[in-house]
Structures are given as C-alpha cells and as structure tokens.
Design a protein around this motif. Sequence first.
Motif, mmCIF file in Angstrom:
data_model
loop_
_atom_site.group_PDB
_atom_site.id
_atom_site.type_symbol
_atom_site.label_atom_id
_atom_site.label_comp_id
_atom_site.label_asym_id
_atom_site.label_seq_id
_atom_site.Cartn_x
_atom_site.Cartn_y
_atom_site.Cartn_z
ATOM 1 N N GLY A 28 0.797 -1.218 0.000
ATOM 2 C CA GLY A 28 0.000 0.000 0.000
ATOM 3 C C GLY A 28 0.829 1.267 0.000
ATOM 4 N N SER A 30 3.382 1.789 -1.825
ATOM 5 C CA SER A 30 3.853 2.059 -3.186
ATOM 6 C C SER A 30 2.720 2.317 -4.176
ATOM 7 N N THR A 31 1.469 2.191 -3.723
ATOM 8 C CA THR A 31 0.337 2.346 -4.635
ATOM 9 C C THR A 31 0.353 3.706 -5.331
ATOM 10 N N ASN A 32 0.629 4.774 -4.567
ATOM 11 C CA ASN A 32 0.632 6.122 -5.143
ATOM 12 C C ASN A 32 1.848 6.395 -6.023
ATOM 13 N N ASP A 37 -0.508 -3.168 -11.092
ATOM 14 C CA ASP A 37 -0.553 -4.485 -10.467
ATOM 15 C C ASP A 37 -0.021 -5.536 -11.435
ATOM 16 N N ASN A 108 8.170 -4.939 0.122
ATOM 17 C CA ASN A 108 8.183 -4.576 -1.298
ATOM 18 C C ASN A 108 9.530 -4.880 -1.944
ATOM 19 N N GLY A 195 0.906 0.700 5.022
ATOM 20 C CA GLY A 195 0.567 0.077 3.743
ATOM 21 C C GLY A 195 0.609 -1.436 3.754
#
Length: 254
Positions: A28, A30-32, A37, A108, A195
């Motif tokens: 979460g 790194s989502t921004n 995906d 990550n 995240g």
Amino acid sequence: MKALQQEASQCAEMIKKANAIVLLSGAGMSTNAGIPDFRGPQGLYKRAGIPDPERIFDIEYFYRDPSLFYSFHRELLKALDAAKPTFAHFFFAALEKKGKLLGVITQNIDALHQRAGSHKVYEIHGGIWESHCTKCGKSFDYETSKRMTFEKEIPRCDNCGGVIKPDIVFFGEPVKHIDECFELARKADLFFVVGSSLVVTPAAMIPSATSGEIVVVNKGEVSEFYLPSSRVALRVDADIDEFFRSVNEELKLL
C-alpha cells in the motif's frame, strides 16, 4: 479532515518523543507511486505475454529456464522506471537522515525506499536493488544489472558466465534478514506499520515483537491475527501520503 489532522498531530508528537523508530512497509505504500498491479487486465503479466505467471517466481523453474522470469522482469523494470517514490518514502528517508529511524523493513521489492534516500533498508522478500551471479556470487548494482537485462535475453556474469539473478526471494527460497528485523522491532520505541494488511507472514509477526508504541497507517482492513488492536496506539485509515503530509506540516522534515 479534522479527524485526520488530529491523528496527524498525535503522530507528530509521538515522533518528537521517539528516539528509535522502525518502519514496516507493505504494498500500500507504493500504490501512489504508479506501479501497476501484476495480474490485472493491464497488469505486468499481460504486458509480458506470460500465460503461466505462477512459474515466474519458482526458483526451480528459474534454474531450468530463466528466460520466462526475464521477459517479466523487463516489464517490471520499465514500470519502476516510470514510478517515483512517494511523499511517504521521502518522509521516512528524512527521519533516517535526522537520526530518528533505525531502519526500514519492507515487504516490497521495488527499491523505492532506496531511491528516496533511505540506506538502512531490510527487504524481507528481497528486491531489485542488487543482483548476484548464481554461479560465482559476484554482486551487481541496480544500474549495471538493469542495463544487462535489456542488452541480453538472459544476463550473464562477466566473470564466469553464470546467470545473474536479482535478489528477489523466489518461491522455494527463505526470506531475508528476518533475525535482524525482529531485533530492530525489539529496539524500537515507536514502530510504524504502513501500507500493510499484516496478512503475509513472517512480516505480519514482526510488529508484535516491539515493546514500543505502534502506529498503523493503512487504507482498508488490517488483520488482527498477529497484532491485536489493543497493541496499537494509533490506527489511521486514510491515504498514506495525505496523512504523512499532514504529519510533516507539524514536523517540517521536508
């Protein structure tokens, strides 16, 4: 918005008092950053034209035929080149620079913490920041291994000709740095979970090793199986970067 500001103020006070902060980061965070995906209609598996993605991170299959992994890895590297570290990545790098952060434990593999300036990064699932020859063990840095990945279908060691493999943990390989991560947790007086839904072990088990205060920042549900809510001093369900921008308004780190 008022609730978020109150949570940010509380978090800022906790950071001011802390001397030994540790971060556990999950997907979460790194989502921004703009990383697509893997499995979606426009995901990396589709871009790489891979019909059987379960083989990509199978270590035995890699040793038999590394070309499948590298067809995917080139797409991953392109995506990561386009991605940028988020505000939260830079925020925790600034905490390290200030001498308050003992280290980053991350689930990550995207190296965004390192690109933001963090140095003490423990990648428990490995990562792309370093690569090694599977034959002689020679180390290759990120830029060198990336160049070799795009130059050849299968990058090979210039020392012995062995296949080069990024330090990503494949299925069939042990996770990395686990003892150091639990030791970091034990030293922390403030432990952030950012995240991560705390579902994947052994990462999910690490926060409970701390005797310090725990802050959980995650948009969406967080499992209480390994970390009961009674152990959490502050739980924030909000956009991660928006929250840490509010925290930074009080701390002026960036």
